[in-house]
Design a protein around this motif. Structure first.
Motif, PDB file in Angstrom:
ATOM      1  N   TRP A   4      41.563  48.011  41.933  1.00 21.80           N
ATOM      2  CA  TRP A   4      41.617  47.163  42.614  1.00 21.80           C
ATOM      3  C   TRP A   4      40.417  46.228  42.582  1.00 21.80           C
ATOM      4  O   TRP A   4      40.416  44.967  42.324  1.00 21.80           O
ATOM      5  CB  TRP A   4      41.405  47.908  43.733  1.00 21.80           C
ATOM      6  CG  TRP A   4      41.159  46.184  45.032  1.00 21.80           C
ATOM      7  CD1 TRP A   4      40.259  45.521  45.404  1.00 21.80           C
ATOM      8  CD2 TRP A   4      41.846  46.635  46.220  1.00 21.80           C
ATOM      9  NE1 TRP A   4      40.417  44.721  46.418  1.00 21.80           N
ATOM     10  CE2 TRP A   4      41.247  45.189  47.362  1.00 21.80           C
ATOM     11  CE3 TRP A   4      43.001  46.570  46.899  1.00 21.80           C
ATOM     12  CZ2 TRP A   4      42.424  44.809  48.552  1.00 21.80           C
ATOM     13  CZ3 TRP A   4      43.447  46.514  47.770  1.00 21.80           C
ATOM     14  CH2 TRP A   4      43.597  45.196  48.454  1.00 21.80           C
TER      15      TRP A   4
ATOM     16  N   SER B   6      40.351  41.897  41.731  1.00 23.00           N
ATOM     17  CA  SER B   6      40.157  41.227  42.793  1.00 23.00           C
ATOM     18  C   SER B   6      38.485  39.971  41.693  1.00 23.00           C
ATOM     19  O   SER B   6      38.435  39.324  41.453  1.00 23.00           O
ATOM     20  CB  SER B   6      38.660  42.224  43.426  1.00 23.00           C
ATOM     21  OG  SER B   6      37.857  41.570  43.937  1.00 23.00           O
TER      22      SER B   6
ATOM     23  N   TRP C 271      49.202  45.101  48.181  1.00 20.28           N
ATOM     24  CA  TRP C 271      48.445  44.474  48.105  1.00 20.28           C
ATOM     25  C   TRP C 271      47.774  43.439  47.270  1.00 20.28           C
ATOM     26  O   TRP C 271      48.651  43.458  46.283  1.00 20.28           O
ATOM     27  CB  TRP C 271      46.930  45.986  47.622  1.00 20.28           C
ATOM     28  CG  TRP C 271      47.080  46.374  48.590  1.00 20.28           C
ATOM     29  CD1 TRP C 271      47.613  47.657  47.993  1.00 20.28           C
ATOM     30  CD2 TRP C 271      46.274  46.517  49.904  1.00 20.28           C
ATOM     31  NE1 TRP C 271      47.253  49.512  49.359  1.00 20.28           N
ATOM     32  CE2 TRP C 271      46.744  48.462  50.374  1.00 20.28           C
ATOM     33  CE3 TRP C 271      46.018  46.116  50.857  1.00 20.28           C
ATOM     34  CZ2 TRP C 271      46.792  49.239  51.593  1.00 20.28           C
ATOM     35  CZ3 TRP C 271      45.430  47.073  52.380  1.00 20.28           C
ATOM     36  CH2 TRP C 271      46.133  47.738  52.903  1.00 20.28           C
ATOM     37  N   GLU C 272      47.618  42.447  48.088  1.00 22.24           N
ATOM     38  CA  GLU C 272      47.193  41.393  46.876  1.00 22.24           C
ATOM     39  C   GLU C 272      44.948  41.475  47.065  1.00 22.24           C
ATOM     40  O   GLU C 272      44.638  40.655  47.408  1.00 22.24           O
ATOM     41  CB  GLU C 272      47.670  39.748  47.182  1.00 22.24           C
ATOM     42  CG  GLU C 272      47.484  38.943  46.733  1.00 22.24           C
ATOM     43  CD  GLU C 272      46.948  37.331  47.554  1.00 22.24           C
ATOM     44  OE1 GLU C 272      46.589  36.510  46.966  1.00 22.24           O
ATOM     45  OE2 GLU C 272      47.784  37.103  48.833  1.00 22.24           O
TER      46      GLU C 272
ATOM     47  N   HIS D 291      41.637  35.447  48.300  1.00 17.94           N
ATOM     48  CA  HIS D 291      42.918  34.693  49.269  1.00 17.94           C
ATOM     49  C   HIS D 291      43.657  35.991  49.931  1.00 17.94           C
ATOM     50  O   HIS D 291      43.728  35.962  50.924  1.00 17.94           O
ATOM     51  CB  HIS D 291      43.612  34.337  48.110  1.00 17.94           C
ATOM     52  CG  HIS D 291      44.874  33.612  48.445  1.00 17.94           C
ATOM     53  ND1 HIS D 291      46.051  34.220  48.511  1.00 17.94           N
ATOM     54  CD2 HIS D 291      44.920  32.308  48.995  1.00 17.94           C
ATOM     55  CE1 HIS D 291      46.576  33.803  49.467  1.00 17.94           C
ATOM     56  NE2 HIS D 291      45.989  31.684  49.536  1.00 17.94           N
ATOM     57  N   GLY D 292      43.788  36.781  49.353  1.00 20.74           N
ATOM     58  CA  GLY D 292      44.599  38.001  49.955  1.00 20.74           C
ATOM     59  C   GLY D 292      43.676  38.624  50.916  1.00 20.74           C
ATOM     60  O   GLY D 292      44.619  38.300  52.341  1.00 20.74           O
TER      61      GLY D 292
ATOM     62  N   GLU E 279      43.892  35.645  54.178  1.00 21.23           N
ATOM     63  CA  GLU E 279      45.695  35.527  53.907  1.00 21.23           C
ATOM     64  C   GLU E 279      45.848  37.149  54.924  1.00 21.23           C
ATOM     65  O   GLU E 279      46.511  36.967  56.121  1.00 21.23           O
ATOM     66  CB  GLU E 279      46.685  35.915  53.493  1.00 21.23           C
ATOM     67  CG  GLU E 279      47.237  34.888  52.731  1.00 21.23           C
ATOM     68  CD  GLU E 279      47.102  33.403  53.601  1.00 21.23           C
ATOM     69  OE1 GLU E 279      48.410  33.401  53.726  1.00 21.23           O
ATOM     70  OE2 GLU E 279      46.223  32.380  53.634  1.00 21.23           O
ATOM     71  N   ARG E 280      45.558  38.598  54.662  1.00 23.00           N
ATOM     72  CA  ARG E 280      45.861  39.906  55.878  1.00 23.00           C
ATOM     73  C   ARG E 280      45.069  39.240  57.154  1.00 23.00           C
ATOM     74  O   ARG E 280      46.019  39.614  57.984  1.00 23.00           O
ATOM     75  CB  ARG E 280      45.282  40.892  55.167  1.00 23.00           C
ATOM     76  CG  ARG E 280      45.659  41.912  55.255  1.00 23.00           C
ATOM     77  CD  ARG E 280      45.129  42.664  54.453  1.00 23.00           C
ATOM     78  NE  ARG E 280      46.777  43.499  53.868  1.00 23.00           N
ATOM     79  CZ  ARG E 280      47.459  43.856  53.858  1.00 23.00           C
ATOM     80  NH1 ARG E 280      47.778  44.799  54.977  1.00 23.00           N
ATOM     81  NH2 ARG E 280      48.661  43.862  52.614  1.00 23.00           N
TER      82      ARG E 280
ATOM     83  N   HIS F 108      39.376  44.915  51.734  1.00 18.92           N
ATOM     84  CA  HIS F 108      39.190  43.708  51.230  1.00 18.92           C
ATOM     85  C   HIS F 108      38.067  43.590  51.915  1.00 18.92           C
ATOM     86  O   HIS F 108      36.671  43.063  51.702  1.00 18.92           O
ATOM     87  CB  HIS F 108      39.503  42.615  51.992  1.00 18.92           C
ATOM     88  CG  HIS F 108      41.341  43.083  51.695  1.00 18.92           C
ATOM     89  ND1 HIS F 108      41.690  42.195  50.366  1.00 18.92           N
ATOM     90  CD2 HIS F 108      42.521  42.692  52.205  1.00 18.92           C
ATOM     91  CE1 HIS F 108      42.644  41.784  49.854  1.00 18.92           C
ATOM     92  NE2 HIS F 108      43.685  42.149  51.178  1.00 18.92           N
TER      93      HIS F 108
ATOM     94  N   GLU G  12      35.272  41.519  49.837  1.00 16.82           N
ATOM     95  CA  GLU G  12      36.459  39.971  49.692  1.00 16.82           C
ATOM     96  C   GLU G  12      36.458  39.103  51.365  1.00 16.82           C
ATOM     97  O   GLU G  12      36.996  37.501  50.650  1.00 16.82           O
ATOM     98  CB  GLU G  12      37.289  40.183  49.383  1.00 16.82           C
ATOM     99  CG  GLU G  12      37.683  41.146  47.879  1.00 16.82           C
ATOM    100  CD  GLU G  12      38.925  41.567  47.533  1.00 16.82           C
ATOM    101  OE1 GLU G  12      39.039  42.164  46.352  1.00 16.82           O
ATOM    102  OE2 GLU G  12      40.050  42.346  48.586  1.00 16.82           O
TER     103      GLU G  12
END
Length: 479
Positions: A59, A63, A208-209, A213-214, A217-218, A248, A253
């Motif tokens: 991750w 990231s 996962w993103e 941004h991920g 969005e989540r 996140h 993030e």
């Protein structure tokens, strides 16, 4: 004078578990200062190796890549270094003639290391400036009336909820001025954070993103489509009713302040309050860690120091690989390996099974989660395992032993979660999906299940294991 700039004019923004641009107090204040900026990330090492687990390193790679791209759009590079920050920071400050290091506060042992680093920097004429960024409220702000840390969550939550709402989230900075003479960092690819032989991260990529941004969005998808059913659906692993924000939040993030205000804007009543209380559990865990830095290694309740844990390697391997013979346990452990994540209700079930059915030390389970979870967190991981074991603050009583069959039937009533992660049982009727060893032979045959062959028999008899655990727990010395 060098290049028209005064000694100590530049600033370093030292990022750690706060890999975001928006609502980042350290970055925000550095930008407001008008100083040229160098943004630095140090891959901290213990014994020459990164101090994160394998899934977290996967991750982290993505990231950092996302963050580096976002910073480039604002005119600065993300400088990567590997090693001991106590050495890297003074070297970097000297190279770019920085007089300040801005960073966001950490807790527990990491926070104590930061105080040592501040002294090292001060000896070099550099100031370490700390900000509160990654909790709703800092530990010293929420204490009992007697001035001691909270040990029980409910009064902690009441005290936190009674506080004024957290500060408003800060905007992401605009164009940033890069520090002159910034030293070149290392290449992210040279850190070899991604698995190669074999590449076991396919499931992580599907699920996962990583990156800011991920995380945004989540959070947006959760608020818009799942928050309205959270209180009812949060304990159902067969549904997609949880936020999935934990990794996140762990990597910073997205901040808990951003999450709090997003939930507070969009939800009233039971669903919003329940989610915010779960967000507060994260704060509670960090408050425990800050006051008890050895939370991940030592029993919070010293009574448990005398407990005679078992060292059954065969049973431990069955648990790790999802081959215990208890479908809800096996489903959770396989989800963990595939996605680097597990539904929280199932975490409680598999944790209870390891500690109270297999009688294996909670620290063994915590170490496996640390290596395999993308949200492996020093506070949540330790506090949650101790809660399950009964040795922690506000812990589940030692006599609370989850029955994996009843838990499966209650929280996965149709067996959909088990069918997804334990496909060899997918054709079993729901009546038997959580207890295949009790199914009639003709039902097993029709479903293509051969116990001991296509699917294992239970590694322990839960009723026998439960009685054994109760007997041993009752022998612990009294408080």
């Amino acid at each position: 004078m060098t290049g028209g700039r005064r000694e100590g004019e530049a600033a370093i923004v030292w990022l750690r578990d706060d890999l975001r641009l928006a609502d980042n107090p350290a970055l925000h204040e550095a930008a407001r200062s008008g100083r040229p900026i160098l943004v630095l990330f140090v891959l901290e090492e213990v014994g020459g190796e990164p101090s994160r687990g394998a899934a977290s390193l996967w991750w982290l790679h993505h990231s950092l890549a996302a963050l580096g791209g976002a910073l480039e759009q604002r005119g600065v590079e993300l400088v990567l270094r590997r090693g001991d920050p106590a050495r890297v920071l003074p070297e970097t400050a000297k190279a770019c003639r920085a007089g300040r290091v801005y960073c966001n506060r950490r807790y527990g042992r990491a926070g104590r290391r930061d105080r040592d680093i501040a002294e090292t920097l001060r000896d070099e004429g550099v100031e370490l400036v700390l900000f509160s960024a990654n909790l709703l409220h800092d530990p010293e702000r929420l204490l009992t009336r007697s001035g001691t840390p909270y040990r029980v969550f409910t009064p902690f939550w009441k005290a936190l909820a009674a506080e004024a709402p957290p500060r408003s989230p800060l905007p992401a900075p605009g164009r940033l001025e890069p520090a002159p003479d910034a030293p070149r960092g290392e290449d992210l690819a040279d850190w070899h954070l991604l698995p190669t032989m074999p590449d076991w991260a396919g499931g992580l990529r599907e699920a996962w993103e990583p990156g800011e941004h991920g995380g945004r969005e989540r959070l947006r998808r959760f608020v818009e489509s799942r928050l309205g059913n959270y209180a009812e659906g949060r304990d159902r692993p067969d549904r997609d009713d949880t936020s999935g924000l934990s990794p996140h939040l762990h990597f910073g993030e997205i901040s808990p302040v951003q999450v709090w205000h997003a939930i507070d804007r969009h939800a009233t009543g039971r669903n919003g309050e329940k989610f915010l209380s779960e967000l507060a559990w994260r704060d509670f865990s960090y408050h425990l860690l800050d006051h008890s830095p050895d939370l991940g290694e030592a029993n919070f309740n010293e009574r448990f120091d005398a407990f005679p844990w078992d060292r059954n390697e065969k049973a431990l391997e069955a648990w790790r690989t999802g081959r215990t013979g208890y479908p809800i346990v096996d489903a959770g452990m396989r989800q963990l390996w595939h996605q680097g994540w597990m539904h929280n209700r199932v975490r409680l079930i598999v944790g209870s099974f390891l500690v109270k059915d297999l009688m294996i030390d909670w620290r063994v389970g915590a170490a496996w989660f640390w290596d395999t979870l993308v949200d492996a967190d020093p506070a949540n991981n330790a506090a949650s395992w101790q809660w399950v074991a009964g040795s922690g603050a506000d812990a589940a009583p030692y006599f609370r032993i989850f029955n994996p069959v009843l838990q499966g039937e209650r929280h996965d009533p149709e067996g959909d979660y088990v069918r997804r992660w334990v496909p060899e049982l997918s054709r079993l009727p729901k009546r038997w999906i959580h207890k295949p060893w009790q199914a009639p032979e003709d039902v097993l045959a029709e479903a293509g299940v051969r116990l001991g062959d296509t699917y294992p028999r239970p590694v322990v008899d839960h009723s026998v294991a439960r009685q054994r655990a109760l007997a041993l727990f009752q022998e612990l010395p009294r408080a």
